[in-house]
Design a protein around this motif. Structure first.
Motif: not given
Ligand SMILES: Cc1cc2nc3c(=O)[nH]c(=O)nc-3n(C[C@H](O)[C@H](O)[C@H](O)COP(=O)(O)O)c2cc1C
Length: 208
Positions: A142-143, A16-17, A152, A180, A9, A11, A98-99, A96
Motif C-alpha cells: 500500500g505504501s 496487484e501482486s 516503512q 497501491t 493475496s 484478493r 504488516n511489513l 506486504m
Molecule cells: C492485513 C494487511 C496488512 C497490510 N500491511 C501493510 C504494510 O505493512 N505496508 C504496506 O505498505 N501496505 C500494507 N497493506 C496494504 C497492502 O500491502 C496493499 O493493499 C497491497 O496492494 C496488497 O497486495 P495485493 O493487491 O496483491 O493483495 C496491508 C494490507 C492488509 C490487508
C-alpha cells in the motif's frame, strides 16, 4: 519448462501482486518460446497452519514408526514440496502485510521448509536440500518500502531471501509495485513503472 506460481493475496487474481506476476510470467513465456510450458497455480490462502500432528511428525521423523503413523498430517506438505521440487522456476505473487509476508505465504513456507526433507541440520547450520532455480517474487504494498522514498521498514525481502536460501533457493529476484493505496491515476503510473522495471530485467537477463 515448469513454472510454479504461488498466489498469496486474499484478493487472488484481482490483486496487484497477481497482476505484476502476470507480467513476469509473460516475460518468462517470451524468454522460452519454442519450449513446452506448464504453469501450476498454487493458491495458498486456504492452507491450514501446521498443526500438532504435523509438528509432532516432523520432530520425530527419524523414527520410521511415527513417520508411518503420521502420514496424513504430512500429506499436504509433501504435495506442496512435490510441486516446488518439480518446478524449473517459481513465481511468488505476494502482498506486504504488516511489513512482512502475509500469513498465507508463511503457512506455505512452514510446509515446504522441512528438516530432513528440504534442508538438513549440520554442525555448520542448515544446509538446503533443493536444487537451486530462479525464484521471481512480485510484491505489492500500500505504501513504499524501498529506495529513498521508503515510508516503512522492509522485513519482507530480507526474511524471505534468508528462509528460501535455507532450503537451497538462492537465485531470488524481487519486483515491486509500491504505493497501491494511491489514487487511480497515480496507481497507473506506479504499475507502469513496475512493468518497465520487469521488462528491463528480462531484457538485461537475455543479453547477459
Ligand atoms: C492485513 C494487511 C496488512 C497490510 N500491511 C501493510 C504494510 O505493512 N505496508 C504496506 O505498505 N501496505 C500494507 N497493506 C496494504 C497492502 O500491502 C496493499 O493493499 C497491497 O496492494 C496488497 O497486495 P495485493 O493487491 O496483491 O493483495 C496491508 C494490507 C492488509 C490487508
Amino acid at each position: 519448462m515448469k513454472i510454479l506460481r504461488v498466489i498469496c493475496s486474499p484478493r487472488g487474481t484481482a490483486s496487484e501482486s497477481y497482476r505484476l506476476s502476470q507480467t513476469l510470467i509473460k516475460h518468462l513465456i517470451d524468454a522460452h518460446r519454442g519450449t513446452d510450458l506448464i504453469i501450476t497455480e498454487r493458491g495458498v490462502t486456504g492452507l491450514t497452519h501446521v498443526d500438532a500432528d504435523y509438528a509432532q511428525a516432523v520432530s520425530k521423523r527419524r523414527d520410521p514408526a511415527s513417520l508411518v503413523a503420521s502420514q496424513g498430517a504430512l500429506l499436504q506438505a509433501e504435495q506442496l514440496i512435490g510441486e516446488l521440487e518439480s518446478a524449473d522456476c517459481v513465481v511468488i505473487a505476494t502482498p506486504m502485510h504488516n511489513l512482512m509476508v502475509p500469513s498465507a505465504l508463511k503457512a506455505w513456507l512452514d510446509h515446504v521448509i522441512q528438516a530432513d526433507r528440504t534442508f538438513r541440520i549440520t554442525a555448520q547450520g542448515k544446509v538446503g536440500a533443493l536444487r537451486d532455480r530462479p525464484v521471481y517474487v512480485a510484491v505489492a504494498s500500500g505504501s513504499t518500502f524501498s529506495g529513498v522514498n521508503a515510508h516503512q521498514p522492509d522485513f519482507l525481502r530480507p526474511w524471505l531471501t534468508t528462509v528460501l536460501a535455507s532450503i537451497g533457493l538462492i537465485d531470488v529476484r524481487f519486483f515491486t509495485v509500491e504505493g497501491t493505496g494511491q489514487k487511480p491515476e497515480a496507481l497507473e503510473v506506479i504499475r507502469e513503472n513496475a512493468e518497465r522495471a520487469a521488462a528491463q530485467f528480462f531484457l538485461d537477463d537475455r543479453v547477459a
